[in-house]
Design a protein around this motif. Structure first.
Motif, PDB file in Angstrom:
ATOM      1  N   ALA A  29       0.667  -1.202   0.095  1.00  0.00           N
ATOM      2  CA  ALA A  29       0.072  -0.264  -0.241  1.00  0.00           C
ATOM      3  C   ALA A  29       0.946   0.832   0.434  1.00  0.00           C
ATOM      4  O   ALA A  29       0.571   2.112  -0.661  1.00  0.00           O
ATOM      5  CB  ALA A  29      -0.550  -0.155   1.612  1.00  0.00           C
ATOM      6  N   ALA A  30       2.036   0.678   0.719  1.00  0.00           N
ATOM      7  CA  ALA A  30       3.004   2.255   0.809  1.00  0.00           C
ATOM      8  C   ALA A  30       3.786   2.682  -0.268  1.00  0.00           C
ATOM      9  O   ALA A  30       3.840   3.748  -1.204  1.00  0.00           O
ATOM     10  CB  ALA A  30       4.338   1.940   1.930  1.00  0.00           C
ATOM     11  N   GLN A  71       3.244   6.128  -2.585  1.00  0.00           N
ATOM     12  CA  GLN A  71       3.796   7.155  -3.175  1.00  0.00           C
ATOM     13  C   GLN A  71       4.626   7.254  -4.003  1.00  0.00           C
ATOM     14  O   GLN A  71       4.095   8.965  -4.416  1.00  0.00           O
ATOM     15  CB  GLN A  71       5.191   6.348  -2.110  1.00  0.00           C
ATOM     16  CG  GLN A  71       6.419   7.011  -2.652  1.00  0.00           C
ATOM     17  CD  GLN A  71       7.037   8.081  -2.779  1.00  0.00           C
ATOM     18  OE1 GLN A  71       6.261   8.375  -0.698  1.00  0.00           O
ATOM     19  NE2 GLN A  71       7.646   9.450  -3.082  1.00  0.00           N
ATOM     20  N   THR A  72       3.466   6.480  -4.876  1.00  0.00           N
ATOM     21  CA  THR A  72       3.424   6.849  -6.551  1.00  0.00           C
ATOM     22  C   THR A  72       2.768   7.971  -6.235  1.00  0.00           C
ATOM     23  O   THR A  72       2.857   9.195  -7.445  1.00  0.00           O
ATOM     24  CB  THR A  72       3.813   5.689  -6.895  1.00  0.00           C
ATOM     25  OG1 THR A  72       4.236   4.837  -6.943  1.00  0.00           O
ATOM     26  CG2 THR A  72       3.232   6.340  -8.887  1.00  0.00           C
ATOM     27  N   ALA A  99      -5.613   1.285  -0.577  1.00  0.00           N
ATOM     28  CA  ALA A  99      -4.685   1.506  -1.683  1.00  0.00           C
ATOM     29  C   ALA A  99      -5.560   0.511  -2.454  1.00  0.00           C
ATOM     30  O   ALA A  99      -5.779  -0.612  -1.469  1.00  0.00           O
ATOM     31  CB  ALA A  99      -3.219   1.571  -1.325  1.00  0.00           C
ATOM     32  N   ALA A 100      -5.307   0.864  -3.442  1.00  0.00           N
ATOM     33  CA  ALA A 100      -5.913   0.191  -4.949  1.00  0.00           C
ATOM     34  C   ALA A 100      -4.583  -1.263  -4.582  1.00  0.00           C
ATOM     35  O   ALA A 100      -3.951  -1.511  -4.504  1.00  0.00           O
ATOM     36  CB  ALA A 100      -5.869   0.314  -5.935  1.00  0.00           C
ATOM     37  N   GLY A 101      -5.383  -3.063  -4.852  1.00  0.00           N
ATOM     38  CA  GLY A 101      -4.241  -3.392  -5.249  1.00  0.00           C
ATOM     39  C   GLY A 101      -4.399  -4.613  -3.877  1.00  0.00           C
ATOM     40  O   GLY A 101      -2.757  -5.596  -4.065  1.00  0.00           O
ATOM     41  N   LEU A 102      -4.786  -4.651  -2.935  1.00  0.00           N
ATOM     42  CA  LEU A 102      -4.545  -5.243  -1.389  1.00  0.00           C
ATOM     43  C   LEU A 102      -5.914  -6.962  -1.619  1.00  0.00           C
ATOM     44  O   LEU A 102      -6.900  -6.306  -2.064  1.00  0.00           O
ATOM     45  CB  LEU A 102      -4.679  -4.212  -0.758  1.00  0.00           C
ATOM     46  CG  LEU A 102      -3.781  -3.492  -0.589  1.00  0.00           C
ATOM     47  CD1 LEU A 102      -3.822  -2.809   0.783  1.00  0.00           C
ATOM     48  CD2 LEU A 102      -2.224  -3.897  -1.416  1.00  0.00           C
ATOM     49  N   GLU A 103      -5.129  -7.736  -1.704  1.00  0.00           N
ATOM     50  CA  GLU A 103      -5.584  -8.680  -1.070  1.00  0.00           C
ATOM     51  C   GLU A 103      -6.189  -8.630   0.574  1.00  0.00           C
ATOM     52  O   GLU A 103      -5.779  -8.412   1.215  1.00  0.00           O
ATOM     53  CB  GLU A 103      -5.004 -10.294  -1.333  1.00  0.00           C
ATOM     54  CG  GLU A 103      -5.252 -10.934  -3.136  1.00  0.00           C
ATOM     55  CD  GLU A 103      -4.058 -11.161  -3.382  1.00  0.00           C
ATOM     56  OE1 GLU A 103      -3.637 -11.645  -3.249  1.00  0.00           O
ATOM     57  OE2 GLU A 103      -3.551 -11.455  -4.329  1.00  0.00           O
TER      58      GLU A 103
END
Lengths: 96, 350
Positions: A10-11, A15-16, B320-324
């Motif tokens: 997530a970090a 960051q991006t 955040a996107a993309g986490l399971e």
């Protein structure tokens, strides 16, 4: 995945996204703090209310800052900050 | 309810309004909205007129975005907040010659009206116009074609959030380019006595879509749905509706609380997710690596994705996107917005 691995993942995205927000605020001379812009916020019409001239400016800025050319991309890449992050940092997309 | 709908229409109570949830079938209505165009009965949106010598100053104080120079040719979406920075409603504000016209979100008119009257000054008049005005919407990638056939093709290409006072069938209406779903969207504010005629005329060109399909399409582009996202003790930052607040404005009700929440960098953040065969209830726990990190805000079955789609409010370091993640035993993945790319983004108005 452990929670620490998820936090690290997530970090990297955050960051991006943060880098993109700073670039947009700086290049387009916006009055808001970069962090005020959310990762999911729409960029055109609703949301940040950018227009087609802003897009041209962003094409140039993204290539200069991230080395990624988006000239032939669909407008969908500007759907949100997070969507743009997938384009400028392909590792995020591969990991998604 | 201002408009009459055919037998078989399924209605539901949303806040203070009874609205058509679906006319036939959610899946069919959703697909028409995303592929062609639909008519929307938005009579559950309350219209509130703000007039008087201090109307603009008052609106500038109660709306979280800057409406000081909102002319009668423009409208703007904004949050209305209370002193604690909690969302009272999300409104469309129309500039008018003698003040503003506010359109509430569905079923939120009474709550909005009560708030406005509570914070109003003496030289402001606040009038509920629901008895004499109502709203009909058009939404979809080819909604612009319907505008051309129904009223005037010139109106179809109005810029986003532009407004035109126009005439349909000798009736004065307020026409606006708006949109909730990322598709081309329009609204027609029409006198109640002519609403049924305009609705029927609209249905000669498109089929109607109910609240369920509209809200699904709104979720897919992260258009906030106040009735589902603002319950409980959450602030604007946690909802992720920052873009409906202008913090560069000098002053507005709730500004200090919003800034405090933003500067604290604490609290939860909202992220979309998909996955699983069942639809979890609001409040269902969200786990990451087996640890509790937050809860489901709301979820639905997505026609476009063919799976569960929802919003979760989780600790900020994991928003955040993309986490399971895991919700009620089901594996879900957090998403990048928009979750469905609107067809209108690749279809020009011709």
């Amino acid at each position: 995945m452990t929670i620490d691995e998820l936090r690290a993942k997530a970090a990297e995205r955050q960051q991006t996204c943060s880098q993109i927000k700073k670039m947009i605020v700086s290049r387009l001379d916006l009055e808001v703090e970069p962090d005020w812009i959310t990762d999911d916020q729409p960029l055109f019409g609703r949301g940040l209310e950018l227009d087609s001239l802003d897009v041209l400016e962003l094409y140039v800025a993204i290539e200069a800052e991230f080395g990624v050319a988006l000239y032939d991309s669909e407008m969908a890449v500007f759907g949100s900050i997070s969507r743009l992050a997938d384009e400028v940092n392909p590792r995020l997309r591969a990991a998604a | 309810m201002t408009l009459t709908h055919p037998e078989g229409t399924v209605y539901g109570q949303v806040g203070d309004a009874t609205v058509p949830l679906r006319f036939t079938d959610l899946s069919a209505e959703y697909k028409v909205l995303r592929d062609r165009a639909v008519a929307l009965d938005l009579s559950g949106h309350t219209l509130i007129e703000i007039s008087g010598p201090a109307a603009v100053d008052f609106a500038q104080r109660v709306l979280a975005r800057d409406v000081e120079y909102l002319t009668s040719e423009r409208c703007m979406m904004s949050l209305v907040l209370d002193d604690d920075g909690r969302v009272v409603d999300q409104v469309l504000a129309f500039g008018r010659e003698d003040g503003l016209l506010l359109e509430s979100s569905v079923g939120a008119g009474a709550r909005l009206l009560e708030h406005l009257r509570a914070v109003a000054d003496d030289d402001v008049e606040i009038v509920d116009r629901s008895a004499d005005l109502t709203v009909i919407g058009l939404e979809g990638p080819y909604a612009w074609g319907v505008v051309g056939r129904l009223i005037d093709g010139e109106l179809a290409s109005l810029p986003f959030e532009a407004v035109s006072d126009t005439v349909w069938n000798d009736v004065e209406i307020i026409f606006a380019r708006t949109g909730f779903t990322g598709e081309y969207g329009y609204q027609m504010i029409v006198p109640v006595e002519s609403a049924a005629d305009l609705w029927q005329a609209t249905l000669e060109h498109v089929t109607p879509s109910g609240q369920e399909a509209l809200e699904l399409a709104m979720l897919e582009v992260r258009q906030p749905i106040p009735r589902l996202e603002t319950a409980g003790d959450v602030n604007v930052i946690e909802i992720g509706a920052n873009w409906l607040v202008d913090v560069t404005k000098d002053e507005f009700v709730g500004k200090e609380a919003v800034l405090a929440a933003f500067e604290s960098r604490q609290g939860l953040r909202t992220v979309g997710f998909s996955g699983g065969d069942t639809v979890p209830e609001p409040g269902a726990r969200v786990l990451a690596g087996g640890e509790d990190i937050g809860e489901v805000v709301f979820a639905v079955r997505s026609v476009g994705l063919g799976t569960t789609l929802g919003l979760a409010r989780v600790e900020s370091g994991l928003a955040a996107a993309g986490l399971e993640l895991t919700v009620e035993g089901a594996d879900v993945t957090t998403l990048t917005s928009p979750y469905i790319v609107p067809k209108s983004w690749s279809i020009p108005i011709i």
